[in-house]
Every structure is written in structure tokens, then in C-alpha cells.
Design a protein around this motif. Sequence first.
Motif, PDB file in Angstrom:
ATOM      1  N   SER A 195       5.560  -0.837  -7.994  1.00  0.00           N
ATOM      2  CA  SER A 195       4.117  -0.887  -8.217  1.00  0.00           C
ATOM      3  C   SER A 195       3.451  -1.334  -6.922  1.00  0.00           C
ATOM      4  N   PHE A 196       2.172  -0.939  -6.759  1.00  0.00           N
ATOM      5  CA  PHE A 196       1.464  -1.186  -5.520  1.00  0.00           C
ATOM      6  C   PHE A 196       0.095  -1.770  -5.822  1.00  0.00           C
ATOM      7  N   ASP A 197      -0.448  -2.418  -4.798  1.00  0.00           N
ATOM      8  CA  ASP A 197      -1.800  -2.949  -4.918  1.00  0.00           C
ATOM      9  C   ASP A 197      -2.840  -1.866  -4.656  1.00  0.00           C
ATOM     10  N   LEU A 198      -2.511  -0.931  -3.783  1.00  0.00           N
ATOM     11  CA  LEU A 198      -3.455   0.129  -3.433  1.00  0.00           C
ATOM     12  C   LEU A 198      -2.685   1.398  -3.080  1.00  0.00           C
ATOM     13  N   ALA A 199      -3.177   2.526  -3.588  1.00  0.00           N
ATOM     14  CA  ALA A 199      -2.619   3.838  -3.237  1.00  0.00           C
ATOM     15  C   ALA A 199      -3.688   4.627  -2.489  1.00  0.00           C
ATOM     16  N   ILE A 200      -3.345   5.141  -1.293  1.00  0.00           N
ATOM     17  CA  ILE A 200      -4.257   5.972  -0.491  1.00  0.00           C
ATOM     18  C   ILE A 200      -3.745   7.400  -0.567  1.00  0.00           C
ATOM     19  N   ILE A 201      -4.542   8.279  -1.148  1.00  0.00           N
ATOM     20  CA  ILE A 201      -4.124   9.670  -1.362  1.00  0.00           C
ATOM     21  C   ILE A 201      -4.965  10.557  -0.445  1.00  0.00           C
ATOM     22  N   THR A 202      -4.324  11.291   0.456  1.00  0.00           N
ATOM     23  CA  THR A 202      -5.031  12.126   1.435  1.00  0.00           C
ATOM     24  C   THR A 202      -4.871  13.610   1.157  1.00  0.00           C
ATOM     25  N   GLU A 203      -4.177  13.998   0.106  1.00  0.00           N
ATOM     26  CA  GLU A 203      -4.061  15.405  -0.272  1.00  0.00           C
ATOM     27  C   GLU A 203      -3.955  15.491  -1.786  1.00  0.00           C
ATOM     28  N   PRO A 204      -4.341  16.624  -2.376  1.00  0.00           N
ATOM     29  CA  PRO A 204      -4.333  16.733  -3.851  1.00  0.00           C
ATOM     30  C   PRO A 204      -2.949  16.437  -4.436  1.00  0.00           C
ATOM     31  N   THR A 205      -2.937  15.777  -5.594  1.00  0.00           N
ATOM     32  CA  THR A 205      -1.693  15.442  -6.283  1.00  0.00           C
ATOM     33  C   THR A 205      -1.913  15.576  -7.782  1.00  0.00           C
ATOM     34  N   THR A 206      -0.830  15.862  -8.494  1.00  0.00           N
ATOM     35  CA  THR A 206      -0.911  15.985  -9.958  1.00  0.00           C
ATOM     36  C   THR A 206      -0.362  14.755 -10.679  1.00  0.00           C
ATOM     37  N   SER A 207       0.257  13.861  -9.946  1.00  0.00           N
ATOM     38  CA  SER A 207       0.834  12.669 -10.561  1.00  0.00           C
ATOM     39  C   SER A 207      -0.038  11.452 -10.267  1.00  0.00           C
ATOM     40  N   VAL A 208      -0.073  10.528 -11.213  1.00  0.00           N
ATOM     41  CA  VAL A 208      -0.870   9.307 -11.064  1.00  0.00           C
ATOM     42  C   VAL A 208       0.009   8.227 -10.444  1.00  0.00           C
ATOM     43  N   GLU A 268      -6.768   2.953  -6.539  1.00  0.00           N
ATOM     44  CA  GLU A 268      -6.466   4.229  -5.885  1.00  0.00           C
ATOM     45  C   GLU A 268      -7.674   4.660  -5.059  1.00  0.00           C
ATOM     46  N   PHE A 269      -7.399   5.157  -3.866  1.00  0.00           N
ATOM     47  CA  PHE A 269      -8.468   5.653  -2.978  1.00  0.00           C
ATOM     48  C   PHE A 269      -8.118   7.080  -2.557  1.00  0.00           C
ATOM     49  N   VAL A 325       0.854  -1.187   0.000  1.00  0.00           N
ATOM     50  CA  VAL A 325       0.000   0.000   0.000  1.00  0.00           C
ATOM     51  C   VAL A 325       0.890   1.237   0.000  1.00  0.00           C
ATOM     52  N   LEU A 326       0.563   2.199  -0.848  1.00  0.00           N
ATOM     53  CA  LEU A 326       1.289   3.470  -0.934  1.00  0.00           C
ATOM     54  C   LEU A 326       0.430   4.583  -0.328  1.00  0.00           C
ATOM     55  N   HIS A 327       1.005   5.357   0.586  1.00  0.00           N
ATOM     56  CA  HIS A 327       0.311   6.510   1.142  1.00  0.00           C
ATOM     57  C   HIS A 327       0.940   7.786   0.583  1.00  0.00           C
ATOM     58  N   VAL A 328       0.101   8.611  -0.054  1.00  0.00           N
ATOM     59  CA  VAL A 328       0.539   9.893  -0.598  1.00  0.00           C
ATOM     60  C   VAL A 328      -0.138  10.995   0.230  1.00  0.00           C
ATOM     61  N   GLY A 329       0.649  11.739   0.976  1.00  0.00           N
ATOM     62  CA  GLY A 329       0.094  12.795   1.828  1.00  0.00           C
ATOM     63  C   GLY A 329       0.866  12.872   3.127  1.00  0.00           C
ATOM     64  N   ALA A 330       0.410  13.750   3.996  1.00  0.00           N
ATOM     65  CA  ALA A 330       1.071  13.924   5.288  1.00  0.00           C
ATOM     66  C   ALA A 330       0.918  12.656   6.117  1.00  0.00           C
ATOM     67  N   PRO A 331       1.929  12.322   6.942  1.00  0.00           N
ATOM     68  CA  PRO A 331       1.826  11.116   7.778  1.00  0.00           C
ATOM     69  C   PRO A 331       0.570  11.149   8.627  1.00  0.00           C
ATOM     70  N   ASP A 332      -0.065   9.968   8.730  1.00  0.00           N
ATOM     71  CA  ASP A 332      -1.312   9.874   9.486  1.00  0.00           C
ATOM     72  C   ASP A 332      -1.296   8.581  10.289  1.00  0.00           C
ATOM     73  N   LEU A 378       0.331  -6.776   5.578  1.00  0.00           N
ATOM     74  CA  LEU A 378       0.268  -5.543   4.802  1.00  0.00           C
ATOM     75  C   LEU A 378       1.501  -4.674   5.076  1.00  0.00           C
ATOM     76  N   ILE A 379       2.027  -4.074   3.999  1.00  0.00           N
ATOM     77  CA  ILE A 379       3.160  -3.156   4.105  1.00  0.00           C
ATOM     78  C   ILE A 379       2.729  -1.812   3.531  1.00  0.00           C
ATOM     79  N   VAL A 380       2.828  -0.747   4.356  1.00  0.00           N
ATOM     80  CA  VAL A 380       2.457   0.605   3.943  1.00  0.00           C
ATOM     81  C   VAL A 380       3.724   1.391   3.671  1.00  0.00           C
TER      82      VAL A 380
END
Length: 620
Positions: free
Chosen positions: A349-362, A368-369, A318-325, A338-340
Motif C-alpha cells: 500500500s502507498f500514501d500517494l500514487a502518481i499516474i502519468t498514463e491511462p490505466t484500468t486498474s485502481v 491518487e494523482f 509513492v507509487l509511479h504508474v507510467g513510463a519512467p520520468d 520519500l521513497i518512489v
Amino acid sequence: MIALAFDTPLALFALALALPLIALFLLRRKRRDELVSSTMLWQRALKETLARSPFRKPSEWLSLLLMLTALVAAVLGGAGLRLGSGGAGRALVLVIDVSASMATKHDGASRMEIALRKANEAVDALKEGDEVTLISAGSTPSVLAHATRDRPEVRRILSDVRALPIECDMRSAMALAIAEAQDGAAIVVLSDFCQPERDWNDLERFNAPVTLVRCGEPSTNAGITHAAVFADEGGVSLLARVAGSGKRTLALYVDDQLSDARDVSLGEDETSVVFSVQQPPEKAGVFKRAKLKLEPGDEFETDDVAYIALGRTDPPRVLHVGAPDPFISRLEAAVPGLIVHHGAPADSSFDLAIITEPTTSVPNARREFYFGCAPPESGITVSGEIAQPEIADWEGANPTLRGVGVENLLFAKAALMTVPARARILVSAREGPLLLELSKDNRGIYVWACGINDSNLVLRPAFPVLMRNLLGNAIHRIAGSAQPCGSDLVFPIPKLSGETSCTIEMPQGRRRTASMMAGEAFVQRAPLEPGFYAITSGNTKLMETGAALNSRAETQLKAIEPRQKPTEVEYVSANDWRLERPVWRWCAAIALIAMLVEIALWIKSQRARARTADRQLTTT
């Protein structure tokens, strides 16, 4: 034109015995002296004899003819006379079926052994100037030898031919044979004819003489046609399909230990059997070997066994994009294995990306969540804000929402979003969507209208349940690999830096090593030997797979006699077919009959002489 051939040509020199036989026949007989009372009667008999023809009696010439016939027939039989069609310069096209069913055994010999024996007999019958073409009829027909006169080389090629765990495309093989048959070349097909009847629909359009030689006898069969592995919360299951007839026992062995066995009654359709796999592999890179075996075996052994490699692949990433939470980090404890990752490593490559702030890259993720922001290049825009929205509707039957319990969620605020028509709304408020789903470029995109701190989603057990649903099969990651022997084994090399040395371990202890660059694929061409294949790099096992026939066509097809065949097509069994037919039995029979007739004539002549002598003595 009739062609003659001899197994032992030197025996023909025995025909020279005809010369002394004729000479003895022509020589005057030596007369013996006899004491008689008077020569008057003998002088009268001498005059009658001299008045007759100077030639021998027809019966005497018939005796010579019979003796010569017996001699010639005996010599030709001893020389191994064989008759065939055509003369020097003949052309022969041999089509040999190499599909899996040719391994079926009859009386200790396989159909392939019968076919090869007949093929070698045909090659032995060829003479100087004759040409032969060899074609193997497998899933992809190929020419093994093209119009060659080198008979030793053809025999060497035949010694390497064997039945392969593949299907037979006889239609293409016959098209290739017709293309190879030029100037009246004869086509001989050696097969068990376990092919679909449609393969022979063009038989009447053949423009060459064709002989179909059936190798082996029809027999009943049962075999494994399919094997697959499934994993979910309930555990790991192995599905097998069996086709054929009769009653058998299907046994499951894991690492050579009997795990389970089921009795199956087979009919016209395939029978499905499901096994529960106990104690599957717990770590990535660890594999267990499962083997399905149908007992008791039958004459066709290839489809009685299937090989499946059970392995756990890499844990879900799992990839987290955003401030640590902290709520995101706690997912590792809620979802075992699970590995975050915080921030995307290069070329990962990842099975799931969790995005908590706006991003311009895919992100490079399968799914993706997004929390409270719109995905880039998705057609979704944020046009406002909804204060304290209330859930109005949701798709309770959707797999993404299984076990989530959205009716218990509370919201402080949510983004008001404009969504494209292709988007699917899973949860909605009166003012607009709260959770929506869409797909783009084979990526699953999910958008939650609330920020991570704008609802109680992350505070409830619903959050890890929702993430588990999004990860799907990546959670279980138990894979069962059962490769059909008729297809290539392809293993993509991971995107590692530099050159990678890979080794494939194959059945029968064979190995193959190759140096591969990142992004390339390690390929083992079909046909594969049944058994297990393991690919390693150094001391690390990258993949293991099983290979088996898994062919319903080869297991279920019965031998057929091609219908609507033209008059120039001959359909015979292997026992009755010869390219050049031996006639020594006929020669022996002719020699015996000639000698019996000669003996009968000799006995008759002796009796006639005895009667004549008696009459003369009576007259005297």
C-alpha cells in the motif's frame, strides 16, 4: 429474625459457673456462737422471723439475679457476641467498586483496602448454609463468585481483587446485583460512590434490601485527562489536558530526562498545556518514551502520570504508474525520506500514487494523482482538448494548493473533461476544469488535466510543494501513542508472508509471545497496566505505545450520596457498618452495672444490719 454469632464460642462454657453460684446462694449460712447476757430478746426475734415467709427476702433474690446477669454478660462479651439479621440460609450479594478512584489513599490505606477489609468481615460473619455472590463493578461488571457457600474460596477471590485503571459502570453493576439477588438476598455495595448521579436514578425500583457502604472520605484531586501528539512543519508538539482543582506543576520527561515543566492553575474546566518535543525520533522503528507527571502528587496517584510513546513510522511511499520520468524520480531529493516505487509490488500500500498514463486498474494508495488521464471507475471522461488554456479561477485557501502558486503556471494543452457533480474543482480555465478533487471508497482522487509534459508544473518548485501537500501527515510521520488503560491494545500484523512470532513487553517486566499469521491482529485485552508496551518481532521493534488512565470521569467526579433512596436502602460509612454488629462492649457495660448495683445493695444491707444491732444494744 435475629442471628447470633460468637468470635470465641468455647468461652460459653464459662456459663457453667452459674451452677456453683446458685448452689452457694441456696446453702444455709453457717451461724457463729455469740455470748449474750439474755436470750429473751433473741427468742422474740426468732418468733418474728419464723412468722414471716419461708422464702428469702426479695433483695436477696435481686442480689442473685444481679450476680447471674454480670456473669452472663461477661461470658457473652468474652465470647465475642455479634448480632445480625436472618438465620441460616441467608443470601448476600457483595458489589465491590474496582474503578481507578478506589486507589485513592486515606491515612495510609486505600479505599480498595477498606472495601476488601469490610468484604472479608462480611464473609467471616456468614454461617453454615449462607450463600454469597461477589460482583466487581468496573467498566464491564462481572460476577466473581455466584451463590457459593465456600467461604475459603471467596476469601481467595477477594485477595486477588484490586483497583483497576478503568471507569465504573455502577448502573450495570446494580442491575446485575438485582438479577443475582433472589428470595430476599441482601445487597451490599462497597464503593466511594464517585459515579454520575444518573447511575442511581433507578435506585427506588430496587426490590431487595440494599446497604451502600462508603469507603474512604471525599478529597480534592487533580489529574491528567488527555494526551496527544501533533507534527507539522513547525515541529512536534505534545498536548496535555489537566482537570481538577488547585495549583500544580506539569512536567514533561523524555527518556527519563526532564524536558520542560509548566505551572498550571486548575478550575472547573480542563486546562490545556502544549509542550514542544525536542529531537523527535529520526528513523522508523525508533521510539522515545515521554512521561507527563503532575507534581506534587495527591492521594489519587493513578491519574498523576501519563505515558506517551513517540515514534516515526515508515517513510512516505509513492507509487509511479507510467513510463519512467526524471521529474518524478527527483521527488526523492525534494522531499526528505520519500521513497518512489516504479511499479506496484505485491500486497503493498502507498500514501500517494502518481499516474502519468491511462490505466484500468485502481492502485492501492491513500491518494491518487492523475496527469492528463481519467481515473478508472470515477465517472470522469475526456471529451476533447483545450489548446493553451489560461487559469481563470482557483481555490487559494484549499490546503492542497497551499504554497503552490498556480498563477505562475503555463499550459500548452489540456484535456477537456466531463466531471460528476460530486467532484470539486480546485483550478479552472474558462473552457473547463484544470485540477479537480473527488473522493471514492475512502480514497482521495486528484486529476490534473494536462499531461506531465504539457505544462511547466514539473519544472517549478510548485510540483514538490503540491506533492508534499498531497502526502499530508505522511511526510512528518511522528506519532504519539497514548492508549487508555480501559481499552484493548490492538496491533494489526503487517501483510508479511508466513507466520510471524510477536512478543509484547509490558510494565513490571512481564512478557507475552504469540505466533500470528499475516493479516491477523495482536490483541492485549483491557484493562492495561499504566506504563509502556512494546511489540517486537525478532530484533525489530514494530510498535511502542504508552498506557495511562486518561479519564476525565474518574479524575473529576466527586463522591455523592445517592438521592431519593427508598427506606430499605441504608447509606453508611465503612467505619459504621458491620454485617453482624459486635456487642461485647454492651455486655461489658451490663456486667459492670450489675456488679456496681450489687455492691451498692451489699453496702446498704451492711448499714441496715449495723443500725439494727445498735437498736438492739440500746434496748438491752
